[in-house]
Motif scaffolding. Structure first.
Motif, PDB file in Angstrom:
ATOM      1  N   ARG A 177       0.830  -1.211   0.000  1.00 54.47           N
ATOM      2  CA  ARG A 177       0.000   0.000   0.000  1.00 54.47           C
ATOM      3  C   ARG A 177       0.860   1.256   0.000  1.00 54.47           C
ATOM      4  NH1 ARG A 177      -3.644  -2.868   4.044  1.00 54.47           N
ATOM      5  NH2 ARG A 177      -5.232  -3.776   2.711  1.00 54.47           N
ATOM      6  N   GLU A 178       1.942   1.249   0.789  1.00 50.55           N
ATOM      7  CA  GLU A 178       2.850   2.401   0.816  1.00 50.55           C
ATOM      8  C   GLU A 178       3.534   2.580  -0.529  1.00 50.55           C
ATOM      9  OE1 GLU A 178       5.611   2.183   4.052  1.00 50.55           O
ATOM     10  OE2 GLU A 178       4.018   2.039   5.552  1.00 50.55           O
ATOM     11  N   LEU A 179       3.915   1.472  -1.166  1.00 54.28           N
ATOM     12  CA  LEU A 179       4.556   1.552  -2.473  1.00 54.28           C
ATOM     13  C   LEU A 179       3.614   2.147  -3.510  1.00 54.28           C
ATOM     14  CD1 LEU A 179       6.997   0.827  -4.282  1.00 54.28           C
ATOM     15  CD2 LEU A 179       5.910  -1.389  -4.638  1.00 54.28           C
ATOM     16  N   GLU A 180       2.357   1.730  -3.481  1.00 51.18           N
ATOM     17  CA  GLU A 180       1.377   2.270  -4.419  1.00 51.18           C
ATOM     18  C   GLU A 180       1.132   3.756  -4.177  1.00 51.18           C
ATOM     19  OE1 GLU A 180      -3.243   1.558  -5.787  1.00 51.18           O
ATOM     20  OE2 GLU A 180      -2.241   0.048  -4.580  1.00 51.18           O
ATOM     21  N   LYS A 181       1.088   4.158  -2.900  1.00 45.30           N
ATOM     22  CA  LYS A 181       0.888   5.571  -2.573  1.00 45.30           C
ATOM     23  C   LYS A 181       2.081   6.408  -3.032  1.00 45.30           C
ATOM     24  CE  LYS A 181       1.326   7.198   1.647  1.00 45.30           C
ATOM     25  NZ  LYS A 181       1.129   7.463   3.077  1.00 45.30           N
ATOM     26  N   ASN A 182       3.294   5.895  -2.879  1.00 43.76           N
ATOM     27  CA  ASN A 182       4.491   6.637  -3.262  1.00 43.76           C
ATOM     28  C   ASN A 182       4.657   6.739  -4.772  1.00 43.76           C
ATOM     29  OD1 ASN A 182       5.189   7.116  -0.620  1.00 43.76           O
ATOM     30  ND2 ASN A 182       6.537   5.344  -0.474  1.00 43.76           N
ATOM     31  N   GLN A 183       4.051   5.841  -5.522  1.00 44.14           N
ATOM     32  CA  GLN A 183       4.171   5.901  -6.973  1.00 44.14           C
ATOM     33  C   GLN A 183       3.418   7.094  -7.554  1.00 44.14           C
ATOM     34  OE1 GLN A 183       2.892   2.093  -8.391  1.00 44.14           O
ATOM     35  NE2 GLN A 183       4.948   1.242  -8.288  1.00 44.14           N
ATOM     36  N   HIS A 184       2.418   7.593  -6.846  1.00 45.71           N
ATOM     37  CA  HIS A 184       1.633   8.715  -7.341  1.00 45.71           C
ATOM     38  C   HIS A 184       2.207  10.063  -6.923  1.00 45.71           C
ATOM     39  CE1 HIS A 184      -1.391   6.045  -8.873  1.00 45.71           C
ATOM     40  NE2 HIS A 184      -1.458   5.431  -7.701  1.00 45.71           N
ATOM     41  N   ARG A 185       3.300  10.065  -6.182  1.00 47.52           N
ATOM     42  CA  ARG A 185       3.920  11.318  -5.770  1.00 47.52           C
ATOM     43  C   ARG A 185       4.722  11.922  -6.913  1.00 47.52           C
ATOM     44  NH1 ARG A 185       6.387  10.722   0.287  1.00 47.52           N
ATOM     45  NH2 ARG A 185       4.385  10.575   1.337  1.00 47.52           N
ATOM     46  N   ALA A 186       4.695  13.229  -6.998  1.00 43.44           N
ATOM     47  CA  ALA A 186       5.461  13.937  -8.017  1.00 43.44           C
ATOM     48  C   ALA A 186       6.806  14.337  -7.423  1.00 43.44           C
ATOM     49  CB  ALA A 186       4.714  15.181  -8.476  1.00 43.44           C
ATOM     50  N   SER A 187       7.827  14.305  -8.247  1.00 43.18           N
ATOM     51  CA  SER A 187       9.134  14.762  -7.783  1.00 43.18           C
ATOM     52  C   SER A 187       9.322  16.216  -8.200  1.00 43.18           C
ATOM     53  CB  SER A 187      10.244  13.890  -8.372  1.00 43.18           C
ATOM     54  OG  SER A 187      10.213  13.953  -9.781  1.00 43.18           O
ATOM     55  N   LYS A 188      10.133  16.916  -7.433  1.00 42.99           N
ATOM     56  CA  LYS A 188      10.351  18.337  -7.698  1.00 42.99           C
ATOM     57  C   LYS A 188      11.213  18.490  -8.945  1.00 42.99           C
ATOM     58  CE  LYS A 188      12.102  22.550  -5.672  1.00 42.99           C
ATOM     59  NZ  LYS A 188      12.778  23.147  -4.537  1.00 42.99           N
ATOM     60  N   PRO A 189      10.731  19.241  -9.944  1.00 43.80           N
ATOM     61  CA  PRO A 189      11.525  19.436 -11.148  1.00 43.80           C
ATOM     62  C   PRO A 189      12.743  20.318 -10.882  1.00 43.80           C
ATOM     63  CG  PRO A 189       9.337  20.420 -11.376  1.00 43.80           C
ATOM     64  CD  PRO A 189       9.435  19.840 -10.019  1.00 43.80           C
ATOM     65  N   LEU A 190      13.827  20.005 -11.553  1.00 43.56           N
ATOM     66  CA  LEU A 190      15.044  20.810 -11.444  1.00 43.56           C
ATOM     67  C   LEU A 190      15.034  21.857 -12.548  1.00 43.56           C
ATOM     68  CD1 LEU A 190      17.647  17.975 -10.800  1.00 43.56           C
ATOM     69  CD2 LEU A 190      16.629  19.531  -9.138  1.00 43.56           C
ATOM     70  N   LEU A 191      15.270  23.111 -12.176  1.00 38.88           N
ATOM     71  CA  LEU A 191      15.257  24.216 -13.128  1.00 38.88           C
ATOM     72  C   LEU A 191      16.678  24.703 -13.365  1.00 38.88           C
ATOM     73  CD1 LEU A 191      12.245  26.206 -11.650  1.00 38.88           C
ATOM     74  CD2 LEU A 191      12.205  24.511 -13.474  1.00 38.88           C
ATOM     75  N   ASP A 192      16.992  24.993 -14.627  1.00 39.60           N
ATOM     76  CA  ASP A 192      18.314  25.525 -14.928  1.00 39.60           C
ATOM     77  C   ASP A 192      18.343  27.032 -14.666  1.00 39.60           C
ATOM     78  OD1 ASP A 192      16.717  26.299 -17.006  1.00 39.60           O
ATOM     79  OD2 ASP A 192      18.144  25.782 -18.580  1.00 39.60           O
ATOM     80  N   GLU A 193      19.515  27.595 -14.787  1.00 34.30           N
ATOM     81  CA  GLU A 193      19.708  29.011 -14.452  1.00 34.30           C
ATOM     82  C   GLU A 193      18.910  29.935 -15.369  1.00 34.30           C
ATOM     83  OE1 GLU A 193      23.491  31.958 -13.867  1.00 34.30           O
ATOM     84  OE2 GLU A 193      23.743  29.837 -13.417  1.00 34.30           O
ATOM     85  N   SER A 211      -0.438  33.155 -13.241  1.00 35.61           N
ATOM     86  CA  SER A 211      -0.733  31.782 -12.853  1.00 35.61           C
ATOM     87  C   SER A 211       0.570  31.153 -12.361  1.00 35.61           C
ATOM     88  CB  SER A 211      -1.285  31.002 -14.045  1.00 35.61           C
ATOM     89  OG  SER A 211      -1.420  29.639 -13.708  1.00 35.61           O
ATOM     90  N   PHE A 212       0.596  30.728 -11.104  1.00 37.86           N
ATOM     91  CA  PHE A 212       1.780  30.152 -10.490  1.00 37.86           C
ATOM     92  C   PHE A 212       1.612  28.649 -10.351  1.00 37.86           C
ATOM     93  CE2 PHE A 212       1.649  34.476  -9.033  1.00 37.86           C
ATOM     94  CZ  PHE A 212       2.974  34.874  -9.024  1.00 37.86           C
ATOM     95  N   SER A 213       2.639  27.905 -10.693  1.00 39.19           N
ATOM     96  CA  SER A 213       2.709  26.477 -10.405  1.00 39.19           C
ATOM     97  C   SER A 213       3.857  26.289  -9.430  1.00 39.19           C
ATOM     98  CB  SER A 213       2.974  25.666 -11.666  1.00 39.19           C
ATOM     99  OG  SER A 213       1.933  25.834 -12.584  1.00 39.19           O
ATOM    100  N   TYR A 214       3.589  25.614  -8.310  1.00 40.78           N
ATOM    101  CA  TYR A 214       4.629  25.424  -7.305  1.00 40.78           C
ATOM    102  C   TYR A 214       4.557  24.025  -6.718  1.00 40.78           C
ATOM    103  CZ  TYR A 214       0.876  26.494  -3.977  1.00 40.78           C
ATOM    104  OH  TYR A 214      -0.290  26.475  -3.271  1.00 40.78           O
ATOM    105  N   TYR A 215       5.694  23.556  -6.229  1.00 45.74           N
ATOM    106  CA  TYR A 215       5.824  22.221  -5.671  1.00 45.74           C
ATOM    107  C   TYR A 215       5.632  22.288  -4.162  1.00 45.74           C
ATOM    108  CZ  TYR A 215       8.004  17.779  -4.450  1.00 45.74           C
ATOM    109  OH  TYR A 215       8.253  16.530  -3.959  1.00 45.74           O
ATOM    110  N   GLN A 216       4.703  21.467  -3.647  1.00 38.40           N
ATOM    111  CA  GLN A 216       4.460  21.421  -2.213  1.00 38.40           C
ATOM    112  C   GLN A 216       3.832  20.079  -1.869  1.00 38.40           C
ATOM    113  OE1 GLN A 216       1.639  24.311  -0.763  1.00 38.40           O
ATOM    114  NE2 GLN A 216       2.568  24.327   1.259  1.00 38.40           N
ATOM    115  N   ASN A 217       4.340  19.437  -0.834  1.00 37.81           N
ATOM    116  CA  ASN A 217       3.805  18.165  -0.338  1.00 37.81           C
ATOM    117  C   ASN A 217       3.743  17.098  -1.428  1.00 37.81           C
ATOM    118  OD1 ASN A 217       3.484  19.333   2.190  1.00 37.81           O
ATOM    119  ND2 ASN A 217       1.385  19.952   1.751  1.00 37.81           N
ATOM    120  N   HIS A 218       4.814  16.956  -2.180  1.00 35.84           N
ATOM    121  CA  HIS A 218       4.961  15.936  -3.230  1.00 35.84           C
ATOM    122  C   HIS A 218       3.929  16.076  -4.336  1.00 35.84           C
ATOM    123  CE1 HIS A 218       7.921  13.984  -0.741  1.00 35.84           C
ATOM    124  NE2 HIS A 218       7.073  14.010   0.267  1.00 35.84           N
TER     125      HIS A 218
END
Length: 109
Positions: A23-39, A60-67
Motif C-alpha cells: 500500500r505504501e509503495l502504491e501511494k508513493n508511486q503517485h507522488r510527483a518529484s520536484k523538477p530541477l530548473l536551470d539558471e 498563474s503560479f505552479s509550485y511544488y508542495q507536499n509531493h
C-alpha cells in the motif's frame, strides 16, 4: 471466460507487513518529484515576478508542495527577501505564501 481477481487472490497468503508495504509503495508511486530548473529558467521566472509586481498583473503560479504540483492564480502582494517567500493573493482574496525555490512555472493570464 476466466475472471482474474488481481491481487485479491494473493492477499490471504500475505503477511500484514507485506500488504502494508504494498500500500505504501502504491501511494508513493503517485507522488510527483520536484523538477530541477536551470539558471536560464530561473531568470525567466524572476523576470515574470518583476513584471507581475510592476504592472500589478494577474499571474498563474505552479509550485511544488507536499509531493505535488499545485496551481494558484492571483497577484503578487509582497516578496519577503529574508524568508525567500512570495505572498500571492488569489482571485477570491485568499493569501498563499510560496517559497521561491518551490516555484516551478509562472504564466501571465
Amino acid at each position: 471466460m476466466i475472471r482474474d481477481r488481481g491481487t485479491i487472490k494473493w492477499v490471504s497468503m500475505m503477511l500484514p507487513e507485506h500488504t502494508k508495504l504494498l500500500r505504501e509503495l502504491e501511494k508513493n508511486q503517485h507522488r510527483a518529484s520536484k523538477p530541477l530548473l536551470d539558471e536560464q529558467r530561473l531568470e525567466e521566472l524572476n523576470e515574470m515576478i518583476h513584471i507581475g509586481i510592476a504592472g500589478n498583473q494577474t499571474l498563474s503560479f505552479s509550485y511544488y508542495q507536499n509531493h505535488a504540483i499545485n496551481n494558484v492564480e492571483g497577484n503578487i502582494h509582497f516578496i519577503d527577501h529574508i524568508n525567500k517567500t512570495v505572498r500571492i493573493i488569489d482571485l477570491v482574496e485568499k493569501i498563499h505564501d510560496v517559497q521561491l525555490v518551490n516555484i516551478v512555472d509562472i504564466q501571465p493570464l
